[in-house]
Design an enzyme around this catalytic site. Structure first.
Site, PDB file in Angstrom:
ATOM      1  N   GLU A 179       0.816  -1.209   0.000  1.00 15.66           N
ATOM      2  CA  GLU A 179       0.000   0.000   0.000  1.00 15.66           C
ATOM      3  C   GLU A 179       0.856   1.268   0.000  1.00 15.66           C
ATOM      4  O   GLU A 179       0.567   2.243   0.712  1.00 15.66           O
ATOM      5  CB  GLU A 179      -0.961  -0.006   1.196  1.00 15.66           C
ATOM      6  N   GLU A 182      -6.999  -7.888  -0.801  1.00 14.65           N
ATOM      7  CA  GLU A 182      -7.653  -7.784   0.505  1.00 14.65           C
ATOM      8  C   GLU A 182      -9.085  -7.305   0.322  1.00 14.65           C
ATOM      9  O   GLU A 182      -9.316  -6.271  -0.298  1.00 14.65           O
ATOM     10  CB  GLU A 182      -6.927  -6.788   1.422  1.00 14.65           C
TER      11      GLU A 182
END
Length: 796
Positions: A192, A263
């Site tokens: 991320e 995710e």
């Protein structure tokens, strides 16, 4: 919203088991040498396109004895890929000193996944966030001269490359990558990074390029991914993390890369002070959560298992058919995968309107779709699954007081409060808390002293000076002249806070002692190496002669508490201090000790911390974490009251040592040891729902009911492993209301419902009850769409 179904199908092709066969068959699929490649549509494993359903299991967050059961439940839930981060600060807490034992045995965990017949996505990071302390980065990195985390910074890149290289080599030595015959089919570098990349400007871009090149150069033989990284350099694949990637993901940055959803956040992680947050099964549809005890949280687990089955019924069409999209309007679309020559067809009908249901015509038939839902038709005719129609089993979690374990006899040991007599000043200002503690403990003492004369103290009766502490976080307890005056804390969103409490200062020498505490290091964000905590400024207000600033008053420091240093939470350490019987409320900063019998049964165990404040808990010398009962949510309740005690921490055949460190004034008399189960199972289904997907099988492209003569919805009930249905606690066919654990009758009810359900289910591990008026002689209330609600109890 119209992109949702497009993305879901793309993700399924990459992420979500190639077959839901028996264990031995799945094991064969994973064993042997595997060539892993990709194109713009999917992954290929040994040249074959695969449907991969993935779920996260973090080995560090459970004990090795729990791993087999968790992985088995994941497999039975329809997963064939397990993804896990690698936790740098767990494996290298001190520079050059590695730990891969116990909960941290990464190799054992991956081999167990392979034994269960599943693949692995290894998320090496080494920055992982993961709501994990310091985002997985070891504290000692902060003290490397000139370091800037996650940037084009030579000191950071040096240590990052060394750790990544160690992990990759370990995997290679154990032959765990797919080309070596292992289960690892994907690897992840970084995590991320797009969130913070702009903060580093050119050094951010250069770092991404370097990290990708470094990872690929390790020649693992499997594709590398970067999640939430739009500019992931070739051949690294950029992937999506989030609740609704179908709406937020812009897609792969190259047409020859597949869409991957790494995710899908199944629930909001718990933050002290926040109310519990959950995500509905209807909204998820692609997640299989187990709770913190390793128990299946229904209906989420079964609803996900059902979507896996539904998509697998479409497998041939998805992988061999030609995709087409028919966009009917702003909210409705139909996506079809069809191979006319092979007479294979699957359709996905979407209603993306968030509040309004719709009836959609497809190939001459009308299909009703609830708001914000997708219906799956594996033969382009039969609805086997709708994301909003939860026909899966429900359950309720029960905390049951142990009949044998709550035999407590509490003893207490209170920490002495240090002053400058014991902790001589060693620097002008209070030390920064992270630097002081070096992540070795939550606790650090600060002491100073100063003089007051008669003219300084207020003359007015009842007026007291006030101690003010401006803190950068996370919490503190303050003592004046050895007396506790209070505690305060920041929040997850704002760590800083201002402590102000009146105190009994005196003429002469006054001693101020501050116990500053952390709740871990920051887990994310830019420039993490420049985050700080602890007391920033200290002053005394309300004196006749004005405010005294103690910030530059010379301060003494101590890392940790006496009880920690002596390890009084262990059997040997507990003998090193003098304990006394605990009666009533103990002073702040006390340790409580007792022994308890191992709870009956084989299921999970918890401790309920009623009456306590903030601190830590140990069982037989093993920490089970921090408790914080006094940090209440806006609902007036603690964020967490029950804390898991792994069964492997308990002694068989003898009692157990329980030690609690309590920072606030508290009494342990209301603490309870509990057995935890999900033995209350339920079903709540409308008579117009589609039949459960498990009612169908595909044979040569034709769909047949596996239950003879039953084509409508059925209530399926199944007890946890080894248990049977011993009671039907509630059953109603009509308009019952409530939820699992708290159903109630409505004004329409078929009187025979309970007896029919008991006949079908009592004494069985699992049962099926058809949901129809004919089954219950429930022809009353003709204008009502009837519901069947069942609540049953399981036991050995």
């Amino acid at each position: 919203m119209t992109r949702t179904i497009v993305f879901i199908l793309s993700v399924i092709l990459v992420l979500l088991p190639a077959a839901l066969g028996d264990h031995s068959e799945k094991g064969k699929r994973v064993a042997g040498f595997q060539n892993v490649t990709y194109d713009g549509k999917s992954l290929f494993i040994n040249g074959r396109r695969e449907l991969l359903f993935s779920g996260s299991v973090h080995y560090t967050r459970s004990t090795p004895d729990m791993w087999p059961d968790i992985l088995e439940k994941a497999r039975h839930g329809g997963l064939n890929v397990i993804q896990t981060y690698v936790f740098w600060n767990a494996h290298e807490p001190e520079k050059g000193k590695f730990n891969f034992e116990g909960n941290y045995d990464l190799v054992k965990f991956i081999k167990l996944i392979q034994k269960k017949g599943m693949y692995v996505t290894l998320r090496v990071g080494p920055f992982i966030q993961a709501e994990w302390n310091h985002g997985g980065l070891p504290y000692w990195l902060r003290e490397v001269p000139g370091i800037v985390f996650r940037s084009d910074n030579e000191p950071y890149k040096k240590h990052m490359k060394a750790f990544v290289g160690k992990i990759i080599q370990m995997m290679k030595d154990e032959k765990l990558f797919a080309p070596q015959g292992g289960p690892i089919i994907l690897a992840q570098i970084e995590n991320e990074y797009n969130h913070i990349q702009l903060a580093y400007e050119e050094n951010g871009y250069n770092y991404v390029q370097w990290a990708a090149k470094m990872a690929v150069a390790f020649d693992t033989g499997v594709p590398w991914i970067m999640c939430k990284q739009k500019d992931a350099p070739d051949p690294v694949v950029n992937t999506c993390n989030g609740r609704h990637c179908g709406d937020t993901f812009s897609g792969p940055n190259k047409p020859y890369k597949p869409s991957i959803w790494t995710e899908n956040w199944t629930a909001q992680y718990r933050v002290f002070g926040d109310p519990i947050s959950q995500r509905s099964a209807e909204d998820i549809a692609f997640s299989a959560p187990l709770d913190e005890y390793g128990l299946e949280r229904q209906p989420k687990w079964s609803h996900l298992k059902d979507v896996h089955k539904a998509v697998l019924l479409c497998r041939k069409a998805i992988l061999t058919g030609v995709p087409t999209v028919q966009r009917l309007n702003t909210f409705h679309e139909i996506r079809v995968f069809e191979n006319p020559k092979a007479n294979i067809c699957a359709a996905f009908i979407t209603n993306n309107h968030t509040t309004e249901a719709a009836t959609i015509n497809f190939r001459g038939s009308n299909y009703f779709l609830p708001a914000h839902s997708i219906s799956v038709l594996p033969d382009c005719k039969t609805v086997v699954y709708n994301t909003q129609s939860v026909v899966s089993q429900h359950n309720a979690r029960n905390f049951v007081r142990s009949a044998v374990a709550n035999n407590f006899k509490w003893e207490v040991f209170s920490e002495s409060i240090p002053s400058t007599n014991e902790l001589k000043s060693n620097q002008k200002f209070p030390a920064e808390l992270y630097i002081l503690l070096k992540d070795t403990t939550d606790y650090g003492w600060y002491t100073t002293s100063f003089e007051l004369g008669p003219e300084d103290l207020p003359k007015k009766s009842g007026a007291s000076p006030v101690l003010r502490i401006m803190s950068l976080g996370h919490s503190l307890s303050a003592f004046v002249n050895g007396q506790y005056i209070g505690t305060d804390h920041g929040t997850h969103d704002d760590k800083t806070f201002e402590f102000e409490q009146p105190a009994s200062f005196k003429v002469g020498t006054n001693y101020v002692s501050i116990l500053a505490t952390t709740v871990g290091l920051p887990d994310s964000g830019a420039y993490m190496e420049h985050r700080y905590a602890g007391p920033k400024s200290i002053s005394v207000l309300g004196l006749n002669t004005g405010t005294i600033d103690l910030t530059k008053n010379d301060w003494g420091h101590q890392v940790g508490l006496k009880g920690e240093q002596l390890k009084i939470f262990s059997e040997e350490g507990s003998k090193k201090v003098e304990w006394t019987g605990s009666v009533g409320q103990a002073p702040a900063l006390s340790w409580f000790k007792t022994r308890f019998t191992t709870p009956e049964g084989r299921g999970p165990v918890a401790i309920r911390m009623t009456g306590m404040g903030k601190g830590m808990i140990w069982v037989n010398g093993q920490s089970i974490g921090r408790h914080w009962m006094t940090f209440l949510s806006p609902l007036g309740q603690p964020t967490q009251s029950e804390y898991h005690i792994p069964r492997s921490y308990l002694n068989n055949g003898k009692d157990n040592l329980l030690v609690i460190l309590e920072e606030e004034k508290a009494c342990p008399e209301k603490i309870e040891i509990l057995n935890v189960d999900r033995d209350t199972i339920c079903s709540y289904i409308a008579e117009n729902e589609p039949a459960n997907v498990n009612s169908w099988v595909s044979k040569r492209g034709k769909f047949l009911s596996v239950v003879k003569g039953v084509t409508g919805p059925q209530a399926f009930l199944k007890c946890p492993s080894g248990k049977k249905i011993v009671a039907v606690e509630f059953a109603s066919f009509g308009n019952p209301s409530g939820y699992c654990g708290k159903f109630s009758l409505g004004n329409c009810n078929a009187a025979s419902t309970k007896s029919i359900v008991e006949k079908e289910c009592l004494g069985k591990e699992e049962c099926m009850v058809a949901v129809s008026s004919s089954n219950f002689n429930g022809n009353g209330c003709p204008d009502l769409v009837k519901m069947l609600a069942i609540q049953a109890k399981c036991s050995y």
